[in-house]
Write an enzyme that holds these catalytic residues in place. Structure first.
Site, mmCIF file in Angstrom:
data_model
loop_
_atom_site.group_PDB
_atom_site.id
_atom_site.type_symbol
_atom_site.label_atom_id
_atom_site.label_comp_id
_atom_site.label_asym_id
_atom_site.label_seq_id
_atom_site.Cartn_x
_atom_site.Cartn_y
_atom_site.Cartn_z
ATOM 1 N N LYS A 1 0.822 -1.214 0.000
ATOM 2 C CA LYS A 1 0.000 0.000 0.000
ATOM 3 C C LYS A 1 0.851 1.257 0.000
ATOM 4 C CE LYS A 1 -3.151 2.982 0.327
ATOM 5 N NZ LYS A 1 -4.308 3.248 -0.493
ATOM 6 N N CYS B 1 -3.211 10.971 1.160
ATOM 7 C CA CYS B 1 -2.502 9.720 0.899
ATOM 8 C C CYS B 1 -1.108 9.952 0.324
ATOM 9 C CB CYS B 1 -3.345 8.877 -0.045
ATOM 10 S SG CYS B 1 -5.061 8.818 0.473
HETATM 11 N N1 SAJ Z 1 -2.352 14.383 -9.400
HETATM 12 C C1 SAJ Z 1 -1.539 15.025 -10.336
HETATM 13 N N2 SAJ Z 1 -1.305 14.368 -11.520
HETATM 14 C C2 SAJ Z 1 -1.847 13.135 -11.801
HETATM 15 C C3 SAJ Z 1 -2.665 12.492 -10.802
HETATM 16 C C4 SAJ Z 1 -2.904 13.150 -9.618
HETATM 17 O O1 SAJ Z 1 -1.037 16.139 -10.136
HETATM 18 O O2 SAJ Z 1 -1.615 12.611 -12.910
HETATM 19 C C5 SAJ Z 1 -2.605 15.065 -8.110
HETATM 20 C C6 SAJ Z 1 -4.098 15.303 -7.859
HETATM 21 O O3 SAJ Z 1 -4.495 16.538 -8.390
HETATM 22 C C7 SAJ Z 1 -4.174 15.289 -6.335
HETATM 23 C C8 SAJ Z 1 -3.081 14.305 -5.946
HETATM 24 O O4 SAJ Z 1 -2.203 14.185 -7.079
HETATM 25 O O5 SAJ Z 1 -3.868 16.565 -5.807
HETATM 26 C C9 SAJ Z 1 -3.585 12.910 -5.570
HETATM 27 O O6 SAJ Z 1 -4.435 12.484 -6.569
HETATM 28 P P1 SAJ Z 1 -4.852 10.927 -6.727
HETATM 29 O O7 SAJ Z 1 -5.529 10.821 -8.024
HETATM 30 O O8 SAJ Z 1 -3.701 10.057 -6.474
HETATM 31 O O9 SAJ Z 1 -5.959 10.775 -5.589
HETATM 32 P P2 SAJ Z 1 -5.917 10.102 -4.132
HETATM 33 O O10 SAJ Z 1 -4.763 10.595 -3.378
HETATM 34 O O11 SAJ Z 1 -7.276 10.290 -3.566
HETATM 35 O O12 SAJ Z 1 -5.818 8.542 -4.463
HETATM 36 C C10 SAJ Z 1 -4.653 7.781 -4.269
HETATM 37 C C11 SAJ Z 1 -4.823 6.546 -5.164
HETATM 38 N N3 SAJ Z 1 -3.610 5.789 -5.157
HETATM 39 C C12 SAJ Z 1 -3.175 5.186 -6.289
HETATM 40 O O13 SAJ Z 1 -3.776 5.258 -7.334
HETATM 41 C C13 SAJ Z 1 -1.886 4.420 -6.168
HETATM 42 C C14 SAJ Z 1 -5.990 5.709 -4.656
HETATM 43 O O14 SAJ Z 1 -6.063 4.495 -5.375
HETATM 44 C C15 SAJ Z 1 -5.774 5.390 -3.173
HETATM 45 O O15 SAJ Z 1 -6.858 4.653 -2.672
HETATM 46 C C16 SAJ Z 1 -5.672 6.691 -2.408
HETATM 47 O O16 SAJ Z 1 -4.552 7.411 -2.880
HETATM 48 C C17 SAJ Z 1 -5.485 6.345 -0.914
HETATM 49 O O17 SAJ Z 1 -6.496 6.467 -0.195
HETATM 50 O O18 SAJ Z 1 -4.414 5.915 -0.567
#
Ligand code: SAJ
Length: 483
Positions: A232, A290
């Site tokens: 994780k 996260c």
């Molecule tokens: N972000 C970017 N560029 C991207 C993707 C995201 O700048 O290409 C930014 C988003 O704007 C945001 C941050 O990153 O500010 C996090 O975005 P996220 O899409 O990772 O959203 P989380 O943090 O809610 O979800 C992550 C996910 N982890 C993975 O995909 C490995 C999700 O599956 C997890 O369940 C979640 O963390 C968690 O709860 O751990």
């Protein structure tokens, strides 16, 4: 020869009554799905009756979701399982004693990420509450993202201390990390494969029994508790690293005068056998509960590892470096704002900055660790008048969140897009310019939501993350508008 625990579990029979501690983005959908399964008779959601979140108890017992953002299917499912009498929310932790299994979905932030000091206060309280009412044959599952070694370490210690029982003999203990994202909570739980890691085989097997019934497309992947913790923390660390790689490339493209999205499309085009090119999106920063901390859980886990780490002596962890690059993006947004205002002889000091987007992720009310916050702090510290718009976020400590976008844009010297909400993809340059009343207002695009040419043609000073091809455009001097 079956172990003592296997015999106790056999005697207790199949899991029928479940408890979920922590009624938040992870606990609420999990509880609703357990309650909706015919395999289980009853589910209790546990929520402290605190001044900040006690209101959730009554809402949930009315079958209403306290989560504001768009969560397809959750409201209906909650109403259904409450009507059916299969789900109930309570603050009476003594009812843990009547359960077969209890899961904990509690926030695990860091008190000091530099010192790798987590704040496990809330998690410890939750585990202690379970320990107080633990009975032989129960299964305890930590769903929170935690430092590798926590389940079989701190978790086991507190439970044994409080209950006088022995993990792996009298009760089962496992880690089954959540993998949900806001906006698709139910689907993520049902469709993602579920990592399940027991401190021993009977604990893993009992956890497989707990999670299998709620999976539709996903399958259970069993492993050890520590391997599950590393899985994780590593999957979020890798995502953060991939985003940092995209952000660094965007900064490079700005320096080289090219469009990162052309490059991204090019890189993404290399397909075919064994070639996966998951290049993610650059942007105004990485927020949420996260990615902003799980790297530090992994780093702390390796520090607590039983073997010394063999790693280049003077090299910083690339994972921590990735954190620093992603934490730099709001600073870069500020630097772009300052540079763009400079192009029309304005300073940040005394300028009105309209911030579009406070939530950390698009189309959600989730404002945990938003990249918008460090950006706003810098602009305010520099003497700007900063006004924030967000269509979803209702409130945030010490920050007024406006819903009327026209009010926010009125008289703005700079418009800065920090969250990719769908509302911002339709921004009209002429309307925006009229609202600012400026001949050359500034627009900074941190989420690639606008078409630069349309805004440049309308007289805006444009700068965008990764848009080296546009960021030094000639400013179109327009006839001064009579305000
Ligand atoms: N972000 C970017 N560029 C991207 C993707 C995201 O700048 O290409 C930014 C988003 O704007 C945001 C941050 O990153 O500010 C996090 O975005 P996220 O899409 O990772 O959203 P989380 O943090 O809610 O979800 C992550 C996910 N982890 C993975 O995909 C490995 C999700 O599956 C997890 O369940 C979640 O963390 C968690 O709860 O751990």
């Amino acid at each position: 020869m079956s172990s003592k625990l296997e015999n106790i579990l056999k005697e207790r029979g199949p899991i029928k009554k479940i408890g979920v501690i922590g009624m938040g983005y992870v606990g609420i959908p999990a509880a609703a799905l357990f309650a909706d399964s015919d395999m289980f008779d009853h589910v209790l959601g546990f929520q402290r009756a605190s001044s900040s979140s006690g209101y959730k108890i009554d809402m949930l017992n009315r079958g209403e979701s306290p989560l504001k953002g768009e969560e397809p299917g959750l409201e209906d499912l909650l109403a259904k399982v409450v009507r059916a009498g299969k789900f109930e929310c309570t603050s009476d932790f003594s009812r843990i004693a009547e359960l077969d299994a209890v899961t904990l979905a509690i926030q695990t932030p860091f008190a000091d990420s530099k010192a790798l000091e987590p704040d496990f206060g809330a998690l410890k309280d939750g585990i202690r509450n379970v320990g107080k009412y633990l009975r032989p044959g129960m299964l305890v599952v930590l769903e929170s993202t935690i430092t590798p070694g926590t389940t079989d370490g701190m978790g086991r210690e507190i439970l044994e201390e409080e209950s006088g029982l022995v993990a792996g003999e009298d009760f089962a203990l496992a880690h089954a990390p959540e993998r949900v994202m806001v906006g698709r909570l139910l689907r993520n739980i049902q469709e993602h494969d579920r990592i399940v890691g027991g401190i021993d085989a009977p604990s893993t097997q009992r956890s497989v029994e707990l999670y299998s019934p709620v999976l539709t497309k996903g399958k259970v992947i069993p492993m050890s508790a520590t391997a599950a913790e590393v899985t994780k923390t590593a999957e979020n660390t890798f995502r953060d690293l991939q985003i940092a790689a995209a952000n660094q490339l965007a900064l490079y493209c700005e320096a080289m005068g090219i469009n990162v999205y052309d490059v991204r499309a090019g890189i993404d085009s290399l397909k075919g056998e064994g070639i996966t090119r998951a290049i993610l999106y650059p942007g105004a920063g990485v927020g949420g509960h996260c990615l902003t901390k799980d790297t530090y859980h992994l780093e702390r886990g390796v520090k607590l590892g039983q073997e010394p780490l063999d790693y280049p002596a003077d090299a910083e962890s690339i994972y921590v470096l990735a954190r620093r690059v992603n934490d730099f993006m709001p600073v870069h947004m500020y630097n772009l704002t300052e540079a763009a205002l400079g192009r029309v002889n304005r300073k940040v000091k005394g300028s009105k900055i309209a911030m579009l987007g406070w939530a950390f992720i698009n189309d959600s009310d989730d404002a945990r660790n938003p990249p918008s916050e460090p950006y706003r702090d810098m602009a305010v510290d520099a003497g700007a008048q900063v006004v924030v718009h967000d269509p979803h976020v209702l409130q945030y400590p010490d920050v007024e969140i406006h819903k009327d976008i026209e009010e926010v844009l009125k008289g703005a010297d700079a418009v800065v897009v920090l969250t990719g909400h769908k509302e911002y993809f339709g921004l009209d340059p002429e309307r925006l310019k009229a609202l600012t009343g400026k001949s050359n207002p500034v627009i900074i695009d941190g989420r690639n939501v606008i078409n630069p040419d349309r805004f440049i043609d309308a007289g805006f000073v444009y700068k965008g993350i990764g848009r080296g091809d546009k960021n030094q455009h000639a400013v179109k001097k327009a006839v001064e508008l009579s305000t």
